[in-house]
Design a protein around this motif. Structure first.
Motif, short mmCIF file in Angstrom:
data_model
loop_
_atom_site.label_atom_id
_atom_site.label_comp_id
_atom_site.label_asym_id
_atom_site.label_seq_id
_atom_site.Cartn_x
_atom_site.Cartn_y
_atom_site.Cartn_z
N LYS A 248 73.54 -31.81 74.32
CA LYS A 248 74.43 -30.81 73.72
C LYS A 248 74.67 -29.65 74.68
O LYS A 248 75.79 -29.11 74.75
N PRO A 252 80.08 -30.91 75.85
CA PRO A 252 80.49 -30.80 74.45
C PRO A 252 80.64 -32.18 73.79
O PRO A 252 81.01 -33.15 74.44
N PRO A 254 79.04 -34.86 70.31
CA PRO A 254 77.82 -35.22 69.57
C PRO A 254 76.72 -35.72 70.51
O PRO A 254 77.01 -36.28 71.57
N ALA A 255 75.46 -35.51 70.11
CA ALA A 255 74.35 -36.01 70.91
C ALA A 255 74.19 -37.51 70.76
O ALA A 255 73.74 -38.19 71.67
#
Length: 409
Positions: A248, A252, A254-255
């Motif tokens: 993260k 930018p 989602p993980a």
């Protein structure tokens, strides 16, 4: 040296001397024996015997060099023993156990080098196939039989190509060997064991039933894999949390990366991975990882190399979509393509897909139809020979893969 090698070729004698050597060394190092040392000597003897039993089980597959498995097997056995002793509060000497494990490893390693030739599989062959092709592998010795065939000449197993024409005399000789409890091997089966893969061009000649895994073991496999995952959570959950934060912070998006893959029986499921690339544009076509290297992030390169990106799949295993060990699941678009281009491709879906597998640790990464065909041969070998000891073999190979980065993309 040869008399020593001949003496050690007998496993019972070898391990009797081995235990005597290890215990004697501990007696020299610890002349005064409080209860902790006495208990540790008994524990060491038990660990030695367990290691002696486990090592040949793992190296049943001729592709395996036993000497490479001595350190991980001995270490694992002693660590488990120390954990059990700690839980049961038995008094022990940590230094005595460490010395015992070290002496056990030393004995196993030295004797494995001395016994290398005696552990080599020796077969006698009816020469209706390429005998030199098997001897080139270096892990089996195939001796050609001369006519007239005499059953007393066969000191080990008999190997023959059962799919080629045989004379009546040869057929009778094969039958006589079977009746005399001499193992008869098909030449292609020996080749499979040496190469660790199924010859797919001959698959139609095999009984498809050989690819059906044992349901009893599959139940046990689900149990022990789930147990290992749950037991590892105190270590793996913090690693997952740190990995998610680093992803993260760097980029930018989602993980987690969630994608549909094809599982057992062709059923589609959602696989979880840590995102190791920049976010993919909507509508982009599916590509192999080798074609997406430009999108890999700095964190992504590290977590791919040591396989941390695969850790979220532990939850896929607990859900029942995957196993720890099995053929790697592919995207649906690739599956449809390969089913058209590669014969018998669908057979790899007879078992649950895995986080790691035989093809991954032996072959590495596949990124086109040709390498995927080769990968299928390894996957089918795994399904055909699926067992606890083959799974343990893969676990140790996976650890080596994580340390070396073999096959990472």
């Amino acid at each position: 040296m040869k008399p020593i090698q001949k003496l050690l070729s007998n496993s019972y004698i070898c391990h009797f001397i081995g235990i005597f050597f290890v215990v004697s060394m501990l007696n020299v190092l610890f002349p005064f024996k409080p209860e902790t040392v006495v208990n540790s000597i008994w524990i060491t003897s038990g660990c030695y015997l367990i290691s002696a039993i486990v090592l040949p089980k793992i190296s049943t597959y001729l592709l395996v060099e036993r000497k490479y498995y001595i350190l991980p097997v001995v270490t694992t056995v002693f660590v488990i023993a120390m954990s059990l002793v700690f839980l049961t509060r038995v008094d022990y000497s940590r230094s005595a156990l460490i010395y015992g494990g070290s002496f056990s490893f030393l004995w196993f390693y030295v004797t494995s080098l001395l016994r290398q030739e005696s552990q080599r599989l020796v077969l006698f062959a009816i020469p209706n196939f390429d005998i030199k092709g098997l001897n080139k592998k270096g892990k089996v010795r195939v001796i050609e039989l001369r006519q007239p065939y005499n059953i007393t000449d066969v000191k080990g197993g008999l190997v023959v190509d059962l799919h080629r024409n045989l004379t009546p005399e040869s057929e009778k000789f094969i039958a006589d060997c079977s009746l005399a409890d001499i193992s008869v091997f098909h030449a292609e089966s020996i080749k499979e064991m040496l190469e660790g893969k199924v010859q797919t061009q001959h698959l139609s000649e095999n009984a498809i039933g050989t690819l059906l895994p044992n349901p009893l073991y599959m139940t046990f496999k689900r149990f022990w894999e789930s147990l290992i995952i749950i037991a590892s959570f105190p270590i793996t959950l913090p690693i997952m949390a740190i990995t998610a934060i680093l992803i993260k912070l760097e980029n930018p998006g989602p993980a987690m990366f969630i994608q549909e893959r094809v599982g057992q029986g062709g059923k589609v499921f959602r696989i979880y991975k840590f995102r190791s690339m920049t976010v993919k544009e909507a509508g982009s076509e599916d590509k192999f990882a080798t074609q997406e290297q430009a999108r890999v992030t700095k964190v992504g390169k590290i977590i791919r190399k040591v396989r941390i990106d695969e850790l979220p799949q532990f939850f896929n295993v607990l859900k029942g979509d995957m196993s720890l060990i099995g053929p790697r699941p592919e995207q649906d678009s690739f599956v449809k393509q390969f089913e058209q281009e590669i014969p018998f491709y669908g057979y790899r879906h007879m078992v649950k897909p895995g986080i790691t597998g035989w093809a991954q640790v032996v072959q590495g990464y596949a990124d086109d139809t040709e390498s995927t065909t080769e990968k299928l041969a390894f996957d089918l070998y795994y399904i055909k020979n699926l067992s606890f000891w083959l799974d343990v073999n893969i676990v140790f190979k996976t650890i080596r893969t994580m340390l070396t980065g073999f096959g990472a993309k």
